[in-house]
Design an enzyme around this catalytic site. Structure first.
Site, PDB file in Angstrom:
ATOM      1  N   GLY A  79       0.877  -1.336  -0.105  1.00 26.18           N
ATOM      2  CA  GLY A  79       0.038   0.146   0.091  1.00 26.18           C
ATOM      3  C   GLY A  79       0.959   1.192  -0.036  1.00 26.18           C
ATOM      4  O   GLY A  79       1.894   1.217   0.096  1.00 26.18           O
ATOM      5  N   ALA A  80       0.240   2.446   0.185  1.00 24.96           N
ATOM      6  CA  ALA A  80       0.935   3.562   0.085  1.00 24.96           C
ATOM      7  C   ALA A  80       0.223   4.728   0.923  1.00 24.96           C
ATOM      8  O   ALA A  80      -1.167   4.512   0.808  1.00 24.96           O
ATOM      9  CB  ALA A  80       1.567   4.042  -1.204  1.00 24.96           C
ATOM     10  N   ARG A  93       3.496   5.412   7.302  1.00 23.38           N
ATOM     11  CA  ARG A  93       2.388   5.742   8.510  1.00 23.38           C
ATOM     12  C   ARG A  93       2.519   4.704   9.306  1.00 23.38           C
ATOM     13  O   ARG A  93       2.084   4.513  10.444  1.00 23.38           O
ATOM     14  CB  ARG A  93       1.244   6.170   7.741  1.00 23.38           C
ATOM     15  N   GLY A  94       2.604   3.265   8.797  1.00 21.40           N
ATOM     16  CA  GLY A  94       2.535   2.270   9.841  1.00 21.40           C
ATOM     17  C   GLY A  94       3.723   1.725  10.443  1.00 21.40           C
ATOM     18  O   GLY A  94       4.104   0.850  11.186  1.00 21.40           O
ATOM     19  N   GLU A 100      10.111  -2.303   3.953  1.00 23.02           N
ATOM     20  CA  GLU A 100       9.211  -2.134   2.958  1.00 23.02           C
ATOM     21  C   GLU A 100      10.341  -1.610   1.549  1.00 23.02           C
ATOM     22  O   GLU A 100      10.006  -2.192   0.712  1.00 23.02           O
ATOM     23  CB  GLU A 100       8.097  -1.278   3.026  1.00 23.02           C
ATOM     24  N   LYS A 118      -5.973   8.967  -2.077  1.00 25.93           N
ATOM     25  CA  LYS A 118      -4.451   8.780  -1.654  1.00 25.93           C
ATOM     26  C   LYS A 118      -3.583   9.431  -2.829  1.00 25.93           C
ATOM     27  O   LYS A 118      -2.113   9.727  -2.742  1.00 25.93           O
ATOM     28  CB  LYS A 118      -4.045   7.549  -1.355  1.00 25.93           C
TER      29      LYS A 118
HETATM   30  C1  5RP Z   1       3.289   1.077   6.349  1.00 25.89           C
HETATM   31  C2  5RP Z   1       3.000   1.555   5.129  1.00 25.89           C
HETATM   32  C3  5RP Z   1       1.677   1.426   4.493  1.00 25.89           C
HETATM   33  O1  5RP Z   1       1.885   0.729   3.077  1.00 25.89           O
HETATM   34  C4  5RP Z   1       0.959   2.572   4.159  1.00 25.89           C
HETATM   35  O2  5RP Z   1       0.829   3.229   5.433  1.00 25.89           O
HETATM   36  C5  5RP Z   1      -0.515   2.434   3.825  1.00 25.89           C
HETATM   37  O3  5RP Z   1      -1.182   1.743   4.932  1.00 25.89           O
HETATM   38  P1  5RP Z   1      -2.597   1.327   4.602  1.00 25.89           P
HETATM   39  O4  5RP Z   1      -2.929   0.416   3.670  1.00 25.89           O
HETATM   40  O5  5RP Z   1      -3.092   0.874   5.904  1.00 25.89           O
HETATM   41  O6  5RP Z   1      -3.542   2.776   4.189  1.00 25.89           O
HETATM   42  O7  5RP Z   1       3.969   2.324   4.496  1.00 25.89           O
HETATM   43  O8  5RP Z   1       4.649   1.430   6.911  1.00 25.89           O
END
Ligand code: 5RP
Length: 221
Positions: A79-80, A93-94, A100, A118
C-alpha cells in the site's frame, strides 16, 4: 475498496514466484486474498511482523522466508499513504518503511494498491514524512533535518502508550513536516544525514503499477 484492490493484485501472482508482502491494512487484504492461491508454489517475504502474523493466520506461514534467504523478489505488493501521478510515493504511516523499501525496491515488479483519495498532486499532501532513525541519536537527527530542510519534526509516540514507537528493527521514527512540497531529490539528501536509516519517500519506482480504487468499485491503473 481494499479488498477489491487485493483481488485485482492477484492477477500478477504466478506459481514459483517469490513475493514481497507489504505492510498496512491494504497489504493485509492482499495477504488474505493470497491464501486463495495456496495451491501455488509461492515463497513469501514479509516486510513487518504484522504481515508475518497475517500470513500465518491465513495458512501461509510455511511459505515465509527472511529477506536474506531469497535470491530475488519477483513481485512486491504494498500500500501507500500518498502517490502523485508521477509515481512519487509517501509510505511509512504504519512504521514499516525500512523493510518495505528493501523489498519494494528489490522487486522485479512492484504493485501499489491505493484508494483514490491517496492520489495527490504533490507529497507530502496530508501526512508527515516518516524518517526511521537510530534511537540513540534521534534528537540530533531531528534537529539536523530541520536545519537542512526547514519545517518541523516530532518523535512518533505510540497511541495510548508512553514513549516512542519502536519499529520492527528496534529504531525510532521522526515525523517531519516540511514547509511545502518536496521533490524526489530529498529521498537521497535525507539519507546523507548520519543516523537516518531510511525515509518514507519512495521516488525510485516510477515503473510501479499503481492500482487505484474508487467508491464505485472501479480499479484502474
Ligand atoms: C506502512 C506503510 C503502508 O503501506 C501505508 O501506510 C499504507 O497503509 P494502509 O494500507 O493501512 O493505508 O507504508 O508502513
Amino acid at each position: 475498496m481494499k479488498h477489491l484492490l487485493a483481488t485485482h493484485a492477484l492477477r500478477y501472482v504466478k506459481g514459483g514466484m517469490v513475493i514481497g508482502l507489504g505492510s498496512g491494512t491494504t497489504a493485509r487484504e492482499f495477504i488474505k486474498a493470497l491464501a486463495a492461491l495456496r495451491h501455488l508454489d509461492l515463497t513469501l517475504v514479509a516486510t513487518s511482523a504484522d504481515s508475518e502474523v497475517v500470513a500465518y493466520e491465513v495458512g501461509l506461514g510455511d511459505r515465509l522466508r527472511p529477506m536474506w534467504a531469497v535470491d530475488k523478489i519477483d513481485l512486491a505488493v504494498d500500500g501507500a499513504d500518498e502517490v502523485t501521478r508521477g509515481k512519487l510515493m509517501l509510505k511509512g504511516r504504519g512504521g514499516a518503511l525500512l523493510r518495505e523499501k528493501v523489498v519494494d525496491y528489490a522487486a522485479e515488479k512492484f504493485v501499489v494498491l491505493v484508494e483514490r483519495h491517496k492520489v495527490v498532486d504533490f507529497i507530502p499532501a496530508r501526512n508527515p514524512v516518516p524518517v526511521e532513525v537510530l534511537p540513540w541519536a534521534w534528537r540530533h537527527v531531528a534537529r539536523q533535518i530541520e536545519k537542512k530542510f526547514g519545517g518541523s519534526t516530532a518523535l512518533r509516540t505510540g497511541e495510548g502508550k508512553l514513549g516512542p514507537v519502536v519499529t520492527d528493527n528496534g529504531n525510532y521514527i521522526v515525523d517531519w513536516r516540511p514547509e511545502g512540497p518536496i521533490d524526489e531529490r530529498v529521498e537521497d539528501e535525507l539519507k546523507q544525514i548520519p543516523g537516518v536509516l531510511e525515509t518514507g519517500i519512495f521516488s525510485k519506482r516510477k515503473d510501479a503499477v499503481v492500482l487505484v480504487a474508487d467508491e464505485k468499485g472501479t480499479v484502474e491503473e
